[in-house]
Design a protein around this motif. Sequence first.
Motif, mmCIF file in Angstrom:
data_model
loop_
_atom_site.group_PDB
_atom_site.id
_atom_site.type_symbol
_atom_site.label_atom_id
_atom_site.label_comp_id
_atom_site.label_asym_id
_atom_site.label_seq_id
_atom_site.Cartn_x
_atom_site.Cartn_y
_atom_site.Cartn_z
ATOM 1 N N VAL A 154 3.709 8.994 -12.333
ATOM 2 C CA VAL A 154 4.089 9.294 -10.961
ATOM 3 C C VAL A 154 5.026 8.369 -10.259
ATOM 4 N N ARG A 155 5.874 9.003 -9.254
ATOM 5 C CA ARG A 155 6.962 8.304 -8.994
ATOM 6 C C ARG A 155 6.801 6.970 -7.964
ATOM 7 N N VAL A 156 5.903 7.089 -7.131
ATOM 8 C CA VAL A 156 5.514 5.926 -6.191
ATOM 9 C C VAL A 156 5.040 4.570 -7.136
ATOM 10 N N HIS A 157 5.429 3.548 -6.676
ATOM 11 C CA HIS A 157 5.432 2.571 -7.688
ATOM 12 C C HIS A 157 5.246 1.111 -6.914
ATOM 13 N N PRO A 158 3.986 0.514 -6.544
ATOM 14 C CA PRO A 158 3.649 -0.667 -5.901
ATOM 15 C C PRO A 158 4.574 -1.564 -6.722
ATOM 16 N N ALA A 159 5.409 -2.447 -6.204
ATOM 17 C CA ALA A 159 6.263 -3.578 -6.962
ATOM 18 C C ALA A 159 6.019 -4.765 -6.171
ATOM 19 N N LEU A 160 5.193 -5.957 -6.675
ATOM 20 C CA LEU A 160 4.782 -7.088 -6.127
ATOM 21 C C LEU A 160 5.689 -8.181 -6.561
ATOM 22 N N SER A 161 6.170 -8.984 -5.438
ATOM 23 C CA SER A 161 7.049 -10.087 -5.541
ATOM 24 C C SER A 161 6.325 -11.372 -6.018
ATOM 25 N N LEU A 162 6.858 -11.824 -6.895
ATOM 26 C CA LEU A 162 6.363 -13.574 -7.236
ATOM 27 C C LEU A 162 6.627 -14.568 -6.174
ATOM 28 N N PHE A 163 7.437 -14.025 -5.351
ATOM 29 C CA PHE A 163 7.899 -14.947 -4.120
ATOM 30 C C PHE A 163 7.008 -14.631 -2.779
ATOM 31 N N THR A 164 6.822 -13.544 -2.443
ATOM 32 C CA THR A 164 6.232 -13.161 -1.360
ATOM 33 C C THR A 164 4.767 -12.747 -1.432
ATOM 34 N N ASP A 165 4.308 -12.110 -2.793
ATOM 35 C CA ASP A 165 2.861 -11.618 -2.885
ATOM 36 C C ASP A 165 1.859 -12.685 -3.585
ATOM 37 N N PHE A 166 2.588 -13.681 -4.228
ATOM 38 C CA PHE A 166 1.788 -14.904 -4.676
ATOM 39 C C PHE A 166 2.325 -16.124 -4.265
ATOM 40 N N GLU A 167 1.192 -17.144 -4.246
ATOM 41 C CA GLU A 167 1.249 -18.490 -3.635
ATOM 42 C C GLU A 167 1.205 -19.178 -5.118
ATOM 43 N N ASN A 168 2.537 -19.994 -5.077
ATOM 44 C CA ASN A 168 2.726 -20.917 -6.210
ATOM 45 C C ASN A 168 3.077 -20.309 -7.542
ATOM 46 N N GLY A 169 3.226 -18.908 -7.372
ATOM 47 C CA GLY A 169 3.291 -18.124 -8.546
ATOM 48 C C GLY A 169 1.788 -17.628 -9.589
ATOM 49 N N THR A 170 0.590 -18.110 -8.923
ATOM 50 C CA THR A 170 -0.432 -18.124 -9.417
ATOM 51 C C THR A 170 -1.724 -17.574 -8.766
ATOM 52 N N HIS A 171 -1.578 -17.839 -7.564
ATOM 53 C CA HIS A 171 -2.568 -17.115 -6.485
ATOM 54 C C HIS A 171 -2.107 -15.814 -5.985
ATOM 55 N N PHE A 172 -2.771 -14.783 -6.155
ATOM 56 C CA PHE A 172 -2.516 -13.561 -5.448
ATOM 57 C C PHE A 172 -2.986 -13.526 -4.247
ATOM 58 N N ALA A 173 -1.782 -13.183 -3.530
ATOM 59 C CA ALA A 173 -2.166 -12.951 -2.012
ATOM 60 C C ALA A 173 -1.170 -12.044 -1.623
ATOM 61 N N PRO A 174 -1.375 -10.676 -1.735
ATOM 62 C CA PRO A 174 -0.454 -9.506 -1.313
ATOM 63 C C PRO A 174 -0.291 -9.468 0.066
ATOM 64 N N LYS A 175 1.037 -9.124 0.434
ATOM 65 C CA LYS A 175 1.222 -8.824 1.795
ATOM 66 C C LYS A 175 0.623 -7.580 2.203
ATOM 67 N N ASP A 176 0.033 -7.445 3.547
ATOM 68 C CA ASP A 176 -0.456 -5.963 4.025
ATOM 69 C C ASP A 176 0.102 -4.705 3.598
ATOM 70 N N VAL A 177 1.408 -4.680 3.358
ATOM 71 C CA VAL A 177 2.180 -3.457 3.068
ATOM 72 C C VAL A 177 1.760 -2.875 1.952
ATOM 73 N N GLN A 178 1.678 -3.908 1.089
ATOM 74 C CA GLN A 178 1.091 -3.391 -0.346
ATOM 75 C C GLN A 178 -0.115 -2.588 -0.545
ATOM 76 N N VAL A 179 -0.917 -2.818 0.373
ATOM 77 C CA VAL A 179 -2.199 -1.994 0.536
ATOM 78 C C VAL A 179 -1.848 -0.488 0.506
ATOM 79 N N GLN A 180 -0.800 0.001 1.428
ATOM 80 C CA GLN A 180 -0.401 1.319 1.812
ATOM 81 C C GLN A 180 0.330 1.824 0.638
ATOM 82 N N SER A 181 1.061 1.023 -0.128
ATOM 83 C CA SER A 181 1.875 1.252 -1.307
ATOM 84 C C SER A 181 0.878 1.578 -2.509
ATOM 85 N N VAL A 182 -0.185 0.869 -2.695
ATOM 86 C CA VAL A 182 -0.952 1.208 -3.826
ATOM 87 C C VAL A 182 -1.712 2.683 -3.454
ATOM 88 N N ASN A 183 -2.184 2.711 -2.152
ATOM 89 C CA ASN A 183 -2.834 4.239 -1.443
ATOM 90 C C ASN A 183 -1.878 5.346 -1.952
#
Length: 212
Positions: A154-183
Amino acid sequence: MSFLNRLFGKQEEPANSQGGTNMLKIGIVLGSTREGRVSPQVGEWVKELADKRGDANYEIIDIADYSLPLLGEPGGDATGAGAWSEKIAEMDGFVFIVQEYNHSITGALKNALDYLRDEWHNKAAGIVSYGSVGGARATEHLRGVLSELLIAHVRVHPALSLFTDFENGTHFAPKDVQVQSVNDMLDQLVPWTEAMQSVRAKAAEGIEAANN
């Protein structure tokens, strides 16, 4: 549809997204096997969001749980290949959790894809990726592989950034907008997964006719 069902006019009940035992089965494939990976965090997050929808049965599929040495490498322990084949065969669709390694997908994911062929055919897939540029380059490489395996992506593609959706590159902390992207991605994936059942049925009929 089997020969007897066609003969007596009985319609087989397809899997569907309306609940019950015939719900669509969608596997969330973790594409990394390295030590310290963060893909399990991403996969569990996607599954949690997906389960709230109630439109399919979602299951985490971890490549690391299967013994899959490099395809064709002599002396490798490929005892997990049979179980890998069975698991992928029972799925109707997939969400691939994709990491970008040197502008592409991981060797583990490419190897796991290459192990099978018919089991992937005529199914649908969505992609959730992450990396320094959201895993965009890995996703484009993966799309070419999926197309060759007759997987409709499918076309829609949630793209998570190591700089904004992770803490220190190891702890996943996605921005709220990513929830809508997955749905939004799942909104496309579920009907595509259901539609591809008809494609598989027609392909099976063609094989049956050729063998009769």
